[in-house]
Design a protein around this motif. Structure first.
Motif, PDB file in Angstrom:
ATOM      1  N   ILE A   1       2.556  11.178   5.729  1.00  0.00           N
ATOM      2  CA  ILE A   1       3.915  10.837   5.357  1.00  0.00           C
ATOM      3  C   ILE A   1       3.905  11.390   3.964  1.00  0.00           C
ATOM      4  O   ILE A   1       2.930  11.103   3.063  1.00  0.00           O
ATOM      5  N   ALA A   2       4.823  12.075   3.687  1.00  0.00           N
ATOM      6  CA  ALA A   2       5.103  12.595   2.373  1.00  0.00           C
ATOM      7  C   ALA A   2       6.376  12.149   1.722  1.00  0.00           C
ATOM      8  O   ALA A   2       7.346  11.925   2.200  1.00  0.00           O
ATOM      9  N   ALA A   3       6.375  12.118   0.392  1.00  0.00           N
ATOM     10  CA  ALA A   3       7.559  11.719  -0.573  1.00  0.00           C
ATOM     11  C   ALA A   3       7.840  12.785  -1.484  1.00  0.00           C
ATOM     12  O   ALA A   3       6.918  13.299  -1.921  1.00  0.00           O
ATOM     13  N   LEU A   4       9.016  12.784  -1.868  1.00  0.00           N
ATOM     14  CA  LEU A   4       9.431  13.717  -2.915  1.00  0.00           C
ATOM     15  C   LEU A   4       9.360  13.044  -4.312  1.00  0.00           C
ATOM     16  O   LEU A   4      10.120  12.210  -4.731  1.00  0.00           O
ATOM     17  N   VAL A   5       8.148  13.363  -4.873  1.00  0.00           N
ATOM     18  CA  VAL A   5       7.675  12.533  -6.152  1.00  0.00           C
ATOM     19  C   VAL A   5       7.893  13.308  -7.440  1.00  0.00           C
ATOM     20  O   VAL A   5       8.066  14.540  -7.353  1.00  0.00           O
ATOM     21  N   TYR A   6       8.199  12.802  -8.630  1.00  0.00           N
ATOM     22  CA  TYR A   6       8.544  13.331  -9.835  1.00  0.00           C
ATOM     23  C   TYR A   6       7.100  13.687 -10.872  1.00  0.00           C
ATOM     24  O   TYR A   6       6.441  12.707 -10.827  1.00  0.00           O
ATOM     25  N   ASN A   7       6.888  14.941 -11.024  1.00  0.00           N
ATOM     26  CA  ASN A   7       5.660  15.070 -11.521  1.00  0.00           C
ATOM     27  C   ASN A   7       6.062  15.180 -13.218  1.00  0.00           C
ATOM     28  O   ASN A   7       6.909  16.142 -13.770  1.00  0.00           O
ATOM     29  N   LYS A   8       5.555  14.302 -13.853  1.00  0.00           N
ATOM     30  CA  LYS A   8       6.122  14.119 -15.425  1.00  0.00           C
ATOM     31  C   LYS A   8       5.619  15.233 -16.350  1.00  0.00           C
ATOM     32  O   LYS A   8       6.377  15.649 -17.074  1.00  0.00           O
TER      33      LYS A   8
ATOM     34  N   ALA B   1       0.304   9.010   2.594  1.00  0.00           N
ATOM     35  CA  ALA B   1      -0.630   8.214   3.797  1.00  0.00           C
ATOM     36  C   ALA B   1      -0.650   8.949   4.824  1.00  0.00           C
ATOM     37  O   ALA B   1       0.259   9.646   5.103  1.00  0.00           O
ATOM     38  N   GLN B   2      -1.764   8.925   5.438  1.00  0.00           N
ATOM     39  CA  GLN B   2      -1.918   9.583   6.691  1.00  0.00           C
ATOM     40  C   GLN B   2      -1.226   8.928   7.873  1.00  0.00           C
ATOM     41  O   GLN B   2      -1.080   7.677   7.788  1.00  0.00           O
ATOM     42  N   LEU B   3      -0.875   9.903   8.864  1.00  0.00           N
ATOM     43  CA  LEU B   3       0.159   9.311   9.757  1.00  0.00           C
ATOM     44  C   LEU B   3      -0.604   8.279  10.939  1.00  0.00           C
ATOM     45  O   LEU B   3      -2.094   8.621  10.760  1.00  0.00           O
ATOM     46  N   GLY B   4      -0.381   7.171  11.131  1.00  0.00           N
ATOM     47  CA  GLY B   4      -1.267   6.292  11.679  1.00  0.00           C
ATOM     48  C   GLY B   4      -2.140   5.347  10.913  1.00  0.00           C
ATOM     49  O   GLY B   4      -2.559   4.326  11.523  1.00  0.00           O
ATOM     50  N   THR B   5      -1.956   5.349   9.753  1.00  0.00           N
ATOM     51  CA  THR B   5      -2.877   4.491   8.872  1.00  0.00           C
ATOM     52  C   THR B   5      -2.056   3.476   8.191  1.00  0.00           C
ATOM     53  O   THR B   5      -2.722   2.624   7.324  1.00  0.00           O
ATOM     54  N   MET B   6      -0.510   3.361   8.246  1.00  0.00           N
ATOM     55  CA  MET B   6      -0.041   2.598   7.667  1.00  0.00           C
ATOM     56  C   MET B   6       0.301   1.034   7.864  1.00  0.00           C
ATOM     57  O   MET B   6      -0.008   1.081   9.294  1.00  0.00           O
TER      58      MET B   6
ATOM     59  N   TYR C   1      14.076  12.632   1.201  1.00  0.00           N
ATOM     60  CA  TYR C   1      12.929  12.542   0.098  1.00  0.00           C
ATOM     61  C   TYR C   1      11.735  11.683   0.910  1.00  0.00           C
ATOM     62  O   TYR C   1      10.728  11.460   0.234  1.00  0.00           O
ATOM     63  N   ILE C   2      11.740  11.484   2.105  1.00  0.00           N
ATOM     64  CA  ILE C   2      10.553  10.988   2.903  1.00  0.00           C
ATOM     65  C   ILE C   2      10.422  11.855   4.070  1.00  0.00           C
ATOM     66  O   ILE C   2      11.447  12.188   4.900  1.00  0.00           O
ATOM     67  N   LYS C   3       9.246  12.483   4.319  1.00  0.00           N
ATOM     68  CA  LYS C   3       9.135  13.297   5.609  1.00  0.00           C
ATOM     69  C   LYS C   3       7.708  12.951   6.243  1.00  0.00           C
ATOM     70  O   LYS C   3       6.913  12.539   5.537  1.00  0.00           O
ATOM     71  N   GLU C   4       7.607  13.157   7.531  1.00  0.00           N
ATOM     72  CA  GLU C   4       6.418  13.546   8.409  1.00  0.00           C
ATOM     73  C   GLU C   4       6.114  14.738   8.283  1.00  0.00           C
ATOM     74  O   GLU C   4       6.779  15.727   8.925  1.00  0.00           O
ATOM     75  N   LEU C   5       4.905  15.256   8.077  1.00  0.00           N
ATOM     76  CA  LEU C   5       4.353  16.466   7.970  1.00  0.00           C
ATOM     77  C   LEU C   5       3.117  16.487   8.666  1.00  0.00           C
ATOM     78  O   LEU C   5       2.378  15.762   8.479  1.00  0.00           O
TER      79      LEU C   5
ATOM     80  N   SER D   1       0.736  -1.084  -0.012  1.00  0.00           N
ATOM     81  CA  SER D   1       0.097   0.010   0.068  1.00  0.00           C
ATOM     82  C   SER D   1       0.514   1.199  -0.047  1.00  0.00           C
ATOM     83  O   SER D   1       2.095   1.452   0.263  1.00  0.00           O
ATOM     84  N   GLU D   2       0.146   2.311  -0.327  1.00  0.00           N
ATOM     85  CA  GLU D   2       1.115   3.615  -0.564  1.00  0.00           C
ATOM     86  C   GLU D   2       1.441   3.936   1.001  1.00  0.00           C
ATOM     87  O   GLU D   2       0.648   3.769   2.043  1.00  0.00           O
ATOM     88  N   GLY D   3       2.724   4.464   1.202  1.00  0.00           N
ATOM     89  CA  GLY D   3       3.495   4.796   2.463  1.00  0.00           C
ATOM     90  C   GLY D   3       4.114   3.643   2.807  1.00  0.00           C
ATOM     91  O   GLY D   3       4.866   3.808   3.770  1.00  0.00           O
ATOM     92  N   MET D   4       3.979   2.569   2.327  1.00  0.00           N
ATOM     93  CA  MET D   4       4.765   1.367   2.931  1.00  0.00           C
ATOM     94  C   MET D   4       6.327   1.499   2.384  1.00  0.00           C
ATOM     95  O   MET D   4       6.655   1.959   1.464  1.00  0.00           O
ATOM     96  N   LEU D   5       7.214   0.857   3.300  1.00  0.00           N
ATOM     97  CA  LEU D   5       8.637   1.226   3.283  1.00  0.00           C
ATOM     98  C   LEU D   5       9.031  -0.293   2.850  1.00  0.00           C
ATOM     99  O   LEU D   5       8.795  -1.288   3.198  1.00  0.00           O
TER     100      LEU D   5
END
Length: 178
Positions: free
Chosen positions: A155-162, A173-178, A108-112, A70-74
Motif C-alpha cells: 500500500i503506497a501513499a503520496l507523501v511529502y518529502n520535506k 504497509a505490505q499488502l495483506g499485513t494491515m 493519493y493511495i495506491k496498491e502497488l 499502525s502504518e497503512g491504516m485508513l
C-alpha cells in the motif's frame, strides 16, 4: 455535590440517551469528511502522520486516536479547512470498512505490486508499477527481508518529502499485513 445522596449515587449501566453519539454529530456538523491513510507513527511525540488528500497532510496527536494505530491504516477525518491550507481536526474514526480502491482516494493511495529494485549495498529499495516509482524504506526492507528481484506488493501513499520539497510515492504497509 456536597449532599450525601449525590456522593453515594451510582450510575445504572449505560445512559438511556447516547450522549457521545449526539455530541459527535453536533461537532461534525458542517465539517468536511476526508479519507486518510497513516503514513508514519511517531512514538516520541505520541502522534501519527497522515495523508488525507492530494498534496494534503497533517500530524494527529494521540488525543484524537482511539486504540492502536499502525502504518497503512485508513481513517475518516472530520475537519474544517482554514485559509492558508491549515486544518482544524474535529473528529477521527477508524475506517476499517473502506477499500483502498475507492476512486475518491486513488490520487493519493495506491496498491502497488511488482519487482523489488534494490542495489546490493543499499538499505532501501524501490518498486515500479507503470509510471509510478515507489520508495521502500530501510525499515520495510529489513522487516520483509526484501531482495533485488523479489516480488512484493505494498500500500503506497503520496507523501511529502520535506528535505527535497517534493511529493513522492512511499510504501507504508505490505499488502495483506494491515
Amino acid at each position: 455535590m456536597r449532599w450525601p445522596e449525590v456522593k453515594e449515587a451510582c450510575p445504572r449501566g449505560k445512559p438511556s440517551v447516547p450522549f457521545q453519539r449526539l455530541t459527535n454529530a453536533i461537532l461534525k456538523s458542517g465539517a468536511q469528511e476526508h479519507i486518510a491513510i497513516v503514513t508514519y507513527v511517531n512514538i516520541k511525540v505520541k502522534g501519527v502522520h497522515v495523508v488525507y488528500g492530494l498534496h494534503k497532510h497533517l500530524m494527529l496527536k494521540d488525543e484524537y486516536l482511539d486504540g492502536p494505530i499502525s502504518e497503512g491504516m485508513l481513517l475518516r477525518l472530520y475537519l474544517y479547512e482554514k485559509r492558508g491550507g491549515t486544518a482544524r481536526v474535529v473528529s477521527v474514526e477508524r475506517a476499517d470498512d473502506l477499500d483502498i480502491h475507492n476512486p475518491e482516494t486513488s490520487s493519493y493511495i495506491k496498491e502497488l505490486k511488482g519487482t523489488v529494485n534494490r542495489k546490493t549495498d543499499a538499505s532501501f529499495a524501490f518498486i515500479n508499477q507503470g509510471s509510478i516509482s515507489c520508495y521502500i524504506s530501510p525499515v520495510l526492507v529489513e522487516k520483509y527481508k526484501l531482495k533485488n528481484g523479489s516480488q512484493a506488493g505494498f500500500i503506497a501513499a503520496l507523501v511529502y518529502n520535506k528535505k527535497k520539497d517534493t511529493w513522492n510515492w512511499n510504501a507504508v504497509a505490505q499488502l495483506g499485513t494491515m
